[in-house]
Motif scaffolding. Structure first.
Motif, PDB file in Angstrom:
ATOM      1  N   ILE A 142      -0.011   3.380   9.586  1.00  0.00           N
ATOM      2  CA  ILE A 142      -0.217   1.925   9.566  1.00  0.00           C
ATOM      3  C   ILE A 142      -1.542   1.597   8.891  1.00  0.00           C
ATOM      4  N   LYS A 143      -2.560   2.401   9.154  1.00  0.00           N
ATOM      5  CA  LYS A 143      -3.867   2.194   8.506  1.00  0.00           C
ATOM      6  C   LYS A 143      -3.742   2.336   6.987  1.00  0.00           C
ATOM      7  N   GLU A 144      -3.007   3.341   6.538  1.00  0.00           N
ATOM      8  CA  GLU A 144      -2.797   3.524   5.099  1.00  0.00           C
ATOM      9  C   GLU A 144      -2.054   2.339   4.492  1.00  0.00           C
ATOM     10  N   ASN A 178      -4.485  -0.613   4.237  1.00  0.00           N
ATOM     11  CA  ASN A 178      -5.413  -0.419   3.119  1.00  0.00           C
ATOM     12  C   ASN A 178      -4.704  -0.587   1.782  1.00  0.00           C
ATOM     13  N   ASP A 179      -3.453  -0.160   1.706  1.00  0.00           N
ATOM     14  CA  ASP A 179      -2.680  -0.324   0.478  1.00  0.00           C
ATOM     15  C   ASP A 179      -2.431  -1.801   0.190  1.00  0.00           C
ATOM     16  N   VAL A 180      -2.144  -2.587   1.237  1.00  0.00           N
ATOM     17  CA  VAL A 180      -1.938  -4.027   1.056  1.00  0.00           C
ATOM     18  C   VAL A 180      -3.191  -4.664   0.471  1.00  0.00           C
ATOM     19  N   LEU A 181      -4.350  -4.178   0.888  1.00  0.00           N
ATOM     20  CA  LEU A 181      -5.612  -4.723   0.386  1.00  0.00           C
ATOM     21  C   LEU A 181      -6.012  -4.156  -0.973  1.00  0.00           C
ATOM     22  N   GLU A 222       2.870  -9.807   4.296  1.00  0.00           N
ATOM     23  CA  GLU A 222       3.228  -8.530   3.679  1.00  0.00           C
ATOM     24  C   GLU A 222       2.906  -7.359   4.614  1.00  0.00           C
ATOM     25  N   LEU A 223       1.773  -7.420   5.279  1.00  0.00           N
ATOM     26  CA  LEU A 223       1.389  -6.345   6.195  1.00  0.00           C
ATOM     27  C   LEU A 223       2.377  -6.240   7.357  1.00  0.00           C
TER      28      LEU A 223
END
Length: 189
Positions: free
Chosen positions: A149-151, A154-157, A119-120
């Motif tokens: 990309i960092k956001e 973090n959203d995936v997690l 997903e990432l």
């Protein structure tokens, strides 16, 4: 008598030859000694100037701010595979080739992130392919991309970005467990 002056002339001819060789050897030895002494003096002066220059540089240089590093908790990085995407058309066709590393808060998060890697990767590819070459041409554009990309990571997690904490003084940990995106390769063609 004719024999005596001939011997004297021969003796006089030999003496200057021996004396000339001795003078030549003395001159060569003197030149070598001067050359060695000059070379030694040059080296000593060069070292002295170099040492003086280092001291002067040390006095002028400013110490970088001391950063506290917690050795009991070393940084954890998650290497991502290379991404090659076509960029959004700006002025012709361009593509981006990039490799990146995610810095995460701990090893548990790194392992969790590996579970969500498909997903990432999808989200990163979609984000990268939406960019124009002109947006990525500046350092600020690449920093903005790294933050996006960092956001996404973090959203995936499951960590939604907090819009209230978008100031420069907020800690990276406040945004989620993915602390930074580091580009190891970034080629736009």
């Amino acid at each position: 008598m004719s024999k005596a002056p001939a011997k004297a002339e021969a003796a006089e001819g030999e003496a200057p030859a021996k004396g000339g060789k001795k003078k030549l050897i003395i001159i060569i030895v003197a030149v070598l000694i001067l050359a060695i002494a000059g070379g030694a003096a040059f080296m000593l002066m060069g070292k002295k100037k170099h040492a003086d220059g280092e001291e002067a540089e040390e006095d002028v240089s400013h110490e970088p701010p001391k950063i506290k590093v917690d050795l009991s908790k070393p940084p954890v990085f998650v290497q991502l595979e290379q991404f090659t995407v076509n960029l959004s058309p700006d002025e012709g066709e361009h593509f981006l080739q990039s490799t990146m590393v995610l810095r995460v808060s701990d090893a548990k998060i790194g392992d969790s992130l590996k579970l969500y890697m498909p997903e990432l990767k999808h989200r990163i590819i979609m984000l990268l392919s939406s960019k124009k070459p002109s947006e990525l041409a500046t350092a600020e554009g690449r920093e903005t991309l790294a933050d996006e990309i960092k956001e996404e990571a973090n959203d995936v997690l499951g960590y939604a970005p907090n819009p209230k904490k978008k100031n420069k003084r907020s800690r990276p940990e406040d945004d989620g467990p993915v602390l930074a995106v580091l580009f190891n390769q970034f080629i736009v063609q």
